[in-house]
Design a protein around this motif. Structure first.
Motif, PDB file in Angstrom:
ATOM      1  N   ASP A  37       0.854  -1.190   0.000  1.00 25.87           N
ATOM      2  CA  ASP A  37       0.000   0.000   0.000  1.00 25.87           C
ATOM      3  C   ASP A  37       0.890   1.239   0.000  1.00 25.87           C
ATOM      4  O   ASP A  37       1.727   1.409   0.884  1.00 25.87           O
ATOM      5  CB  ASP A  37      -0.895  -0.035   1.242  1.00 25.87           C
ATOM      6  N   SER A  38       0.695   2.115  -0.979  1.00 27.08           N
ATOM      7  CA  SER A  38       1.552   3.309  -1.080  1.00 27.08           C
ATOM      8  C   SER A  38       0.917   4.568  -0.503  1.00 27.08           C
ATOM      9  O   SER A  38       1.604   5.577  -0.331  1.00 27.08           O
ATOM     10  CB  SER A  38       1.911   3.567  -2.552  1.00 27.08           C
ATOM     11  N   ASN A  39      -0.396   4.535  -0.197  1.00 24.75           N
ATOM     12  CA  ASN A  39      -1.070   5.774   0.217  1.00 24.75           C
ATOM     13  C   ASN A  39      -1.782   5.685   1.559  1.00 24.75           C
ATOM     14  O   ASN A  39      -2.519   6.607   1.937  1.00 24.75           O
ATOM     15  CB  ASN A  39      -2.055   6.238  -0.859  1.00 24.75           C
ATOM     16  N   ASP A  59      -4.219   3.740   2.667  1.00 21.78           N
ATOM     17  CA  ASP A  59      -5.648   3.402   2.756  1.00 21.78           C
ATOM     18  C   ASP A  59      -5.880   1.937   3.116  1.00 21.78           C
ATOM     19  O   ASP A  59      -7.024   1.483   3.195  1.00 21.78           O
ATOM     20  CB  ASP A  59      -6.390   3.758   1.468  1.00 21.78           C
ATOM     21  N   GLU A  64       1.270   1.568  -7.454  1.00 20.44           N
ATOM     22  CA  GLU A  64       2.439   2.334  -7.018  1.00 20.44           C
ATOM     23  C   GLU A  64       3.233   1.542  -5.984  1.00 20.44           C
ATOM     24  O   GLU A  64       4.470   1.538  -5.986  1.00 20.44           O
ATOM     25  CB  GLU A  64       2.006   3.675  -6.435  1.00 20.44           C
ATOM     26  N   THR A  69       1.481  -1.133   5.130  1.00 18.96           N
ATOM     27  CA  THR A  69       0.617   0.050   5.157  1.00 18.96           C
ATOM     28  C   THR A  69       0.881   0.882   6.397  1.00 18.96           C
ATOM     29  O   THR A  69       1.384   0.367   7.418  1.00 18.96           O
ATOM     30  CB  THR A  69      -0.869  -0.364   5.119  1.00 18.96           C
TER      31      THR A  69
END
Length: 543
Positions: free
Chosen positions: A24-26, A28, A34, A421
């Motif tokens: 997970d790059s963001n 969430d 990504e 994450t």
């Protein structure tokens, strides 16, 4: 570098990524494209410190309502916002290619989402120009479904549409209506979706449940399965005579193959189920080829076996059957794990020795004549995770908790977010161990063993391109001999017993080049070798 005139997929080691669970790059809690880009050096940075992966297969990344987590496709030519954009996918393809990694997407030809524009139009009226794009039938006189077919996920394979007064067929969830591949417009439209991605640089596709795209045209009832018992899964209550591996499928596969041939270097890998002979039919023949590769899942499960036992006679039979049936112009394609089945460590842990068997697994899978597929986390020994009821996600809970346990996030380290994450993960993590960080610098770790196996396979022509000869064995040991012209032969020996066992070698002098006990690598061996309990070795011939 590919050998001149030799297709890249013949020598490749492939790696399945379940995108929601890789990185997970963001923040969430959902893995994305990504994130995959960020982890590509782990897969292959050109050095033996990486896994040395040659190709990645991404489970579906298309726009979808996620009723079946992407296998209900609403648009075959775009990317779901959870994963990124088309531009992100383009960059992922470019970054993979820069590292020598090919990219395979997941193609779902049997069905769409019920939210796909094609189906919305199809169900709008009986006069819709796309009505025949799906399989609609009138009820029986008593109002019941048109036949007795059962959904793979349980219940009837038909749902009644009140608006138009007909049933539509869905082999899986009711949110996944089956396309009508007997309509040439459907076939043409689906083949065009392949071209869309080939034009963007995709190197091939894993093709979902390809054995169901064509059913018997009259849709007759399937006969009951005489071996079915109450308590068995409902889907096995009947024999799939008319809706699975129906003979018309094989000609459709050949037409699909022609689109791949329009783009040199592309590969078609089919998810197929059946006997060795049925699997082999998907390859077609030399003059009229079908799939390049057809998955053989018999190391995971066979017909009549929920779990394939890790026993030498069983493994020997599976290998022999594949060697005897796959046509000479291609080769088998094996996997020990995937997103639909309990992980190897858990499946083979009935006596508490799952991790020991997992150390022998890469020597079996990468030592065979085949194109092997690894499943993310397999290389560190990830096991199924207990999912509490309130966190369960899989709508297809044909087991008590469905397929969530084998889809949990990749464990990169022991931090609260496991390096996956900074947020709340879409599925809960397992215990902090195993993880990549703890194994990365340990030469005796499972991860290091996988790395050595993959890179040795690249170095040794016998393992990459050689023939396979069974060396016999007994109830404890399965072994075989790989030979390539002008190169040293390599013997592979797997002890499936929990006590030491001896394997016969086909040469008087050799050297152990890979072993589940690393301290034995470099040891001389000839004539025979003693294997530790549940141990395995590759032994290279010496002059």
């Amino acid at each position: 570098m590919d050998a001149p005139g030799r297709e890249w997929w013949r020598d490749a080691v492939c790696y399945q990524i379940y995108p929601r669970s890789f990185q997970d790059s963001n923040g969430d809690g959902i893995g994305d494209l990504e994130g995959i880009i960020q982890r590509l050096d782990y897969l292959n940075d050109g050095t033996p410190h990486s896994l040395g992966i040659d190709a990645v297969w991404l489970s579906p990344t298309y726009p979808s309502p996620m009723a079946d987590f992407g296998y209900d496709v609403a648009d075959y030519c775009d990317v779901h916002p959870d994963f990124g954009t088309l531009e992100t996918m383009d960059r992922l393809i470019a970054e993979c290619h820069r590292r020598g990694i090919r990219v395979l997407l997941d193609w779902v030809p049997n069905h769409t989402s019920d939210q796909h524009p094609w189906f919305i139009e199809s169900r709008s009226s009986r006069e819709s120009p796309k009505r025949d794009w799906y399989i609609w039938r009138d009820p029986r006189p008593d109002g019941s479904p048109p036949n007795n077919w059962r959904s793979v996920f349980g219940g009837p394979a038909w749902t009644f549409d009140e608006r138009t007064g007909q049933y539509y067929l869905h082999s899986f969830l009711k949110e996944q209506p089956d396309l009508n591949w007997r309509n040439p417009e459907v076939e043409a439209a689906m083949l065009q979706t392949l071209r869309f991605w080939f034009e963007r640089g995709v190197d091939g596709f894993r093709i979902d449940v390809i054995g169901r795209i064509l059913k018997h045209p009259d849709l007759p009832d399937n006969p009951p399965n005489p071996e079915w018992q109450p308590g068995d899964r409902e889907r096995f209550s009947q024999l799939w005579i008319y809706n699975h591996n129906y003979p018309d499928v094989f000609e459709a596969v050949k037409r699909i193959r022609k689109v791949f041939d329009e783009y040199p270097g592309r590969v078609a890998v089919g998810e197929v189920f059946g006997t060795p002979e049925e699997i082999a039919r998907y390859y077609g023949d030399a003059d009229s080829p079908g799939l390049h590769l057809a998955f053989n899942f018999h190391f995971i499960h066979e017909r009549g076996h929920a779990i394939t036992p890790w026993e030498a006679p069983v493994l020997r039979r599976i290998i022999a059957n594949a060697e005897a049936t796959v046509p000479p112009f291609s080769q088998p394609c094996f996997a020990l794990n995937n997103h639909d089945r309990s992980r190897f460590v858990t499946r083979q842990n009935h006596d508490g020795h799952g991790l020991e068997r997992a150390r022998a697994a890469p020597l079996l899978l990468l030592g065979l004549r085949n194109t092997p597929f690894l499943y993310y986390g397999e290389e560190i020994g990830m096991a199924d995770v207990d999912i509490p009821p309130e966190r369960q996600q899989d709508p297809a809970r044909f087991r008590s908790v469905g397929r969530d346990p084998e889809r949990t996030p990749m464990q990169w380290d022991a931090s609260p977010g496991r390096g996956f994450t900074t947020g709340e993960p879409w599925l809960p993590f397992g215990p902090p161990s195993p993880n990549v960080a703890e194994q990365d610098g340990d030469p005796d770790s499972l991860l290091s063993l996988y790395r050595r196996a993959v890179w040795l396979r690249k170095e040794l022509p016998a393992l990459r391109v050689g023939s396979l000869t069974d060396l016999g064995g007994d109830d404890s040991v399965v072994s075989w001999w790989r030979q390539a012209p002008g190169a040293p032969g390599v013997a592979v020996a797997i002890n499936t017993a929990t006590v030491p066992a001896r394997a016969q070698l086909p040469f008087p002098r050799g050297r152990i080049v890979l072993c589940t006990v690393r301290a034995r690598e470099g040891e001389r061996a000839g004539g025979e070798i003693e294997l530790p309990p549940l141990g395995a070795a590759w032994i290279a011939e010496e002059a």
